[in-house]
Write a protein that holds these residues in place. Structure first.
Motif, PDB file in Angstrom:
ATOM      1  N   MET A 152      22.944 -17.055  -7.546  1.00 47.36           N
ATOM      2  CA  MET A 152      23.874 -16.080  -6.971  1.00 47.36           C
ATOM      3  C   MET A 152      23.359 -15.550  -5.644  1.00 47.36           C
ATOM      4  O   MET A 152      22.147 -15.491  -5.407  1.00 47.36           O
ATOM      5  CB  MET A 152      24.193 -14.934  -7.930  1.00 47.36           C
ATOM      6  CG  MET A 152      23.139 -13.874  -8.100  1.00 47.36           C
ATOM      7  SD  MET A 152      23.781 -12.506  -9.107  1.00 47.36           S
ATOM      8  CE  MET A 152      25.009 -11.782  -8.011  1.00 47.36           C
ATOM      9  N   VAL A 168      24.725 -12.694  -2.322  1.00 47.69           N
ATOM     10  CA  VAL A 168      25.709 -11.866  -1.621  1.00 47.69           C
ATOM     11  C   VAL A 168      25.373 -11.955  -0.129  1.00 47.69           C
ATOM     12  O   VAL A 168      24.189 -11.924   0.264  1.00 47.69           O
ATOM     13  CB  VAL A 168      25.666 -10.410  -2.129  1.00 47.69           C
ATOM     14  CG1 VAL A 168      26.493  -9.486  -1.254  1.00 47.69           C
ATOM     15  CG2 VAL A 168      26.150 -10.348  -3.582  1.00 47.69           C
ATOM     16  N   ARG A 192      24.526  -4.289  -1.236  1.00 49.73           N
ATOM     17  CA  ARG A 192      24.444  -2.871  -1.643  1.00 49.73           C
ATOM     18  C   ARG A 192      25.813  -2.198  -1.624  1.00 49.73           C
ATOM     19  O   ARG A 192      25.919  -1.004  -1.399  1.00 49.73           O
ATOM     20  CB  ARG A 192      23.462  -2.144  -0.721  1.00 49.73           C
ATOM     21  CG  ARG A 192      22.477  -1.214  -1.420  1.00 49.73           C
ATOM     22  CD  ARG A 192      21.650  -1.857  -2.492  1.00 49.73           C
ATOM     23  NE  ARG A 192      21.122  -0.896  -3.433  1.00 49.73           N
ATOM     24  CZ  ARG A 192      19.932  -0.341  -3.335  1.00 49.73           C
ATOM     25  NH1 ARG A 192      19.127  -0.665  -2.367  1.00 49.73           N
ATOM     26  NH2 ARG A 192      19.535   0.527  -4.245  1.00 49.73           N
ATOM     27  N   GLY A 248      27.953  -3.253  -4.234  1.00 54.69           N
ATOM     28  CA  GLY A 248      28.432  -3.500  -5.592  1.00 54.69           C
ATOM     29  C   GLY A 248      28.993  -4.896  -5.821  1.00 54.69           C
ATOM     30  O   GLY A 248      29.463  -5.205  -6.915  1.00 54.69           O
ATOM     31  N   GLY A 272      27.401  -7.882  -5.864  1.00 58.03           N
ATOM     32  CA  GLY A 272      26.578  -8.626  -6.832  1.00 58.03           C
ATOM     33  C   GLY A 272      26.812  -8.133  -8.247  1.00 58.03           C
ATOM     34  O   GLY A 272      26.937  -8.925  -9.185  1.00 58.03           O
ATOM     35  N   GLY A 273      26.894  -6.829  -8.385  1.00 59.15           N
ATOM     36  CA  GLY A 273      27.136  -6.261  -9.719  1.00 59.15           C
ATOM     37  C   GLY A 273      28.452  -6.745 -10.298  1.00 59.15           C
ATOM     38  O   GLY A 273      28.539  -7.074 -11.482  1.00 59.15           O
ATOM     39  N   ASN A 302      10.603 -11.838  -5.203  1.00 55.35           N
ATOM     40  CA  ASN A 302      11.947 -11.395  -4.799  1.00 55.35           C
ATOM     41  C   ASN A 302      12.239 -10.059  -5.479  1.00 55.35           C
ATOM     42  O   ASN A 302      12.957  -9.964  -6.474  1.00 55.35           O
ATOM     43  CB  ASN A 302      12.995 -12.448  -5.173  1.00 55.35           C
ATOM     44  CG  ASN A 302      14.362 -12.142  -4.593  1.00 55.35           C
ATOM     45  OD1 ASN A 302      14.606 -11.039  -4.099  1.00 55.35           O
ATOM     46  ND2 ASN A 302      15.262 -13.105  -4.654  1.00 55.35           N
ATOM     47  N   THR A 360      13.958  -7.522  -4.579  1.00 58.21           N
ATOM     48  CA  THR A 360      15.363  -7.096  -4.582  1.00 58.21           C
ATOM     49  C   THR A 360      16.095  -7.669  -5.784  1.00 58.21           C
ATOM     50  O   THR A 360      16.802  -6.950  -6.507  1.00 58.21           O
ATOM     51  CB  THR A 360      16.060  -7.559  -3.287  1.00 58.21           C
ATOM     52  OG1 THR A 360      15.405  -6.947  -2.187  1.00 58.21           O
ATOM     53  CG2 THR A 360      17.522  -7.178  -3.281  1.00 58.21           C
ATOM     54  N   ASN A 418      18.691  -3.644 -13.077  1.00 60.63           N
ATOM     55  CA  ASN A 418      19.815  -2.702 -13.085  1.00 60.63           C
ATOM     56  C   ASN A 418      20.936  -3.171 -14.007  1.00 60.63           C
ATOM     57  O   ASN A 418      21.694  -2.368 -14.543  1.00 60.63           O
ATOM     58  CB  ASN A 418      20.335  -2.531 -11.656  1.00 60.63           C
ATOM     59  CG  ASN A 418      21.583  -1.675 -11.587  1.00 60.63           C
ATOM     60  OD1 ASN A 418      22.696  -2.187 -11.628  1.00 60.63           O
ATOM     61  ND2 ASN A 418      21.407  -0.362 -11.541  1.00 60.63           N
TER      62      ASN A 418
HETATM   63  C1  COA Z   1      20.229  -9.714  -5.310  1.00 65.02           C
HETATM   64  C2  COA Z   1      21.622  -9.575  -4.697  1.00 65.02           C
HETATM   65  C3  COA Z   1      22.527 -10.657  -5.271  1.00 65.02           C
HETATM   66  C4  COA Z   1      22.188  -8.194  -5.056  1.00 65.02           C
HETATM   67  O1  COA Z   1      23.537  -8.123  -4.617  1.00 65.02           O
HETATM   68  P1  COA Z   1      24.202  -6.726  -4.139  1.00 65.02           P
HETATM   69  O2  COA Z   1      25.642  -6.963  -3.980  1.00 65.02           O
HETATM   70  O3  COA Z   1      23.481  -6.219  -2.942  1.00 65.02           O
HETATM   71  O4  COA Z   1      23.890  -5.788  -5.392  1.00 65.02           O
HETATM   72  P2  COA Z   1      24.686  -4.463  -5.828  1.00 65.02           P
HETATM   73  O5  COA Z   1      25.192  -3.741  -4.609  1.00 65.02           O
HETATM   74  O6  COA Z   1      25.707  -4.829  -6.835  1.00 65.02           O
HETATM   75  O7  COA Z   1      23.515  -3.611  -6.494  1.00 65.02           O
HETATM   76  C5  COA Z   1      23.554  -3.149  -7.856  1.00 65.02           C
HETATM   77  C6  COA Z   1      22.251  -2.427  -8.137  1.00 65.02           C
HETATM   78  O8  COA Z   1      21.135  -3.359  -8.074  1.00 65.02           O
HETATM   79  C7  COA Z   1      19.986  -2.675  -7.536  1.00 65.02           C
HETATM   80  N1  COA Z   1      19.648  -3.198  -6.217  1.00 65.02           N
HETATM   81  C8  COA Z   1      20.395  -4.039  -5.451  1.00 65.02           C
HETATM   82  N2  COA Z   1      19.746  -4.306  -4.288  1.00 65.02           N
HETATM   83  C9  COA Z   1      18.581  -3.606  -4.325  1.00 65.02           C
HETATM   84  C10 COA Z   1      17.495  -3.454  -3.401  1.00 65.02           C
HETATM   85  N3  COA Z   1      17.496  -4.084  -2.200  1.00 65.02           N
HETATM   86  N4  COA Z   1      16.468  -2.664  -3.766  1.00 65.02           N
HETATM   87  C11 COA Z   1      16.456  -2.029  -4.965  1.00 65.02           C
HETATM   88  N5  COA Z   1      17.469  -2.107  -5.876  1.00 65.02           N
HETATM   89  C12 COA Z   1      18.513  -2.903  -5.550  1.00 65.02           C
HETATM   90  C13 COA Z   1      20.396  -1.225  -7.409  1.00 65.02           C
HETATM   91  O9  COA Z   1      20.114  -0.582  -8.655  1.00 65.02           O
HETATM   92  C14 COA Z   1      21.889  -1.341  -7.162  1.00 65.02           C
HETATM   93  O10 COA Z   1      22.609  -0.162  -7.511  1.00 65.02           O
HETATM   94  P3  COA Z   1      22.761   1.018  -6.392  1.00 65.02           P
HETATM   95  O11 COA Z   1      23.177   0.361  -5.097  1.00 65.02           O
HETATM   96  O12 COA Z   1      23.827   1.904  -6.983  1.00 65.02           O
HETATM   97  O13 COA Z   1      21.418   1.670  -6.288  1.00 65.02           O
HETATM   98  C15 COA Z   1      21.563  -9.665  -3.136  1.00 65.02           C
HETATM   99  O14 COA Z   1      20.595  -8.771  -2.658  1.00 65.02           O
HETATM  100  C16 COA Z   1      21.251 -11.048  -2.616  1.00 65.02           C
HETATM  101  O15 COA Z   1      22.136 -11.882  -2.472  1.00 65.02           O
HETATM  102  N6  COA Z   1      19.948 -11.310  -2.291  1.00 65.02           N
HETATM  103  C17 COA Z   1      19.562 -12.587  -1.676  1.00 65.02           C
HETATM  104  C18 COA Z   1      19.765 -13.763  -2.598  1.00 65.02           C
HETATM  105  C19 COA Z   1      19.028 -13.586  -3.905  1.00 65.02           C
HETATM  106  O16 COA Z   1      17.902 -13.114  -3.967  1.00 65.02           O
HETATM  107  N7  COA Z   1      19.709 -13.998  -4.988  1.00 65.02           N
HETATM  108  C20 COA Z   1      19.151 -13.935  -6.308  1.00 65.02           C
HETATM  109  C21 COA Z   1      18.296 -15.126  -6.531  1.00 65.02           C
HETATM  110  S1  COA Z   1      17.572 -15.109  -8.165  1.00 65.02           S
END
Ligand code: COA
Length: 150
Positions: free
Chosen positions: A89, A91, A97, A99, A101-102, A128, A130, A137
């Motif tokens: 996955m 984003v 940040r 929502g 990914g959630g 990783n 993040t 979460n």
């Molecule tokens: C990991 C990833 C998919 C998260 O997607 P996102 O849309 O940013 O996540 P959300 O906005 O739904 O976050 C939900 C919760 O996750 C946690 N979270 C998300 N990003 C975070 C960060 N950078 N640091 C700490 N907590 C984090 C928080 O608890 C967040 O809730 P909050 O914003 O109310 O505090 C995104 O950062 C991404 O694509 N990263 C690069 C690719 C990757 O690493 N993919 C996963 C490979 S295993």
């Protein structure tokens, strides 16, 4: 935010997002990863994932991201487990940040639960932070740890 199930026409967008994930995530953390793989082999691989009824391929609207998950076959060593795996996955950086990914994960958890899954796993690089915080979460906890001595 619209989250939609991929159809055949979406495969190029799925490949694009998966390729960006390979570069950003594995490319910066795994010296052995072939980051050119999605561009070379992705058409066949991701088309198969989209067509497989045991897989769920999701796109978030306007190129915001993707998720690929699947049901895993039964494991005779763990007969009570009905397993699903979050395979991939991402984003888009400018949409993080918010929502997105959630929403993708929640849709996958619902899909897997509807199919009887009682265990959902995902692998992430230990560095990783993040992704680890994000999965935490959503209720994921460390279970198996892979140790590497390269
Ligand atoms: C990991 C990833 C998919 C998260 O997607 P996102 O849309 O940013 O996540 P959300 O906005 O739904 O976050 C939900 C919760 O996750 C946690 N979270 C998300 N990003 C975070 C960060 N950078 N640091 C700490 N907590 C984090 C928080 O608890 C967040 O809730 P909050 O914003 O109310 O505090 C995104 O950062 C991404 O694509 N990263 C690069 C690719 C990757 O690493 N993919 C996963 C490979 S295993």
């Amino acid at each position: 935010m619209t989250v939609s199930v991929c159809v055949a026409e979406d495969v190029p967008e799925l490949i694009k997002s998966a390729a960006a994930l390979f570069v950003e995530d594995g490319g910066s953390r795994d010296p052995f990863l072939d980051t050119g793989w999605p561009a070379r082999e992705g058409l066949v691989y991701y088309t198969g994932r989209v067509q497989d009824p045991d897989c769920l391929c999701l796109l978030a609207g306007d190129g915001a991201g993707h998720l690929i998950g699947r049901l895993l076959p039964p494991d005779e060593l763990r007969p009570g487990a009905v397993r699903a795996q979050l395979e991939s996955m991402r984003v888009a950086p400018e949409r993080r940040r918010e929502g997105v990914g959630g929403e993708l994960v929640d849709a996958f958890l619902t899909w897997a639960g509807d199919r009887g899954a009682n265990e959902v796993t995902v692998s992430a690089y230990a560095r990783n932070e993040t992704a680890l915080a994000f999965y935490e979460n959503r209720g994921f906890r460390p279970f198996l740890v892979t140790l590497s001595r390269a």
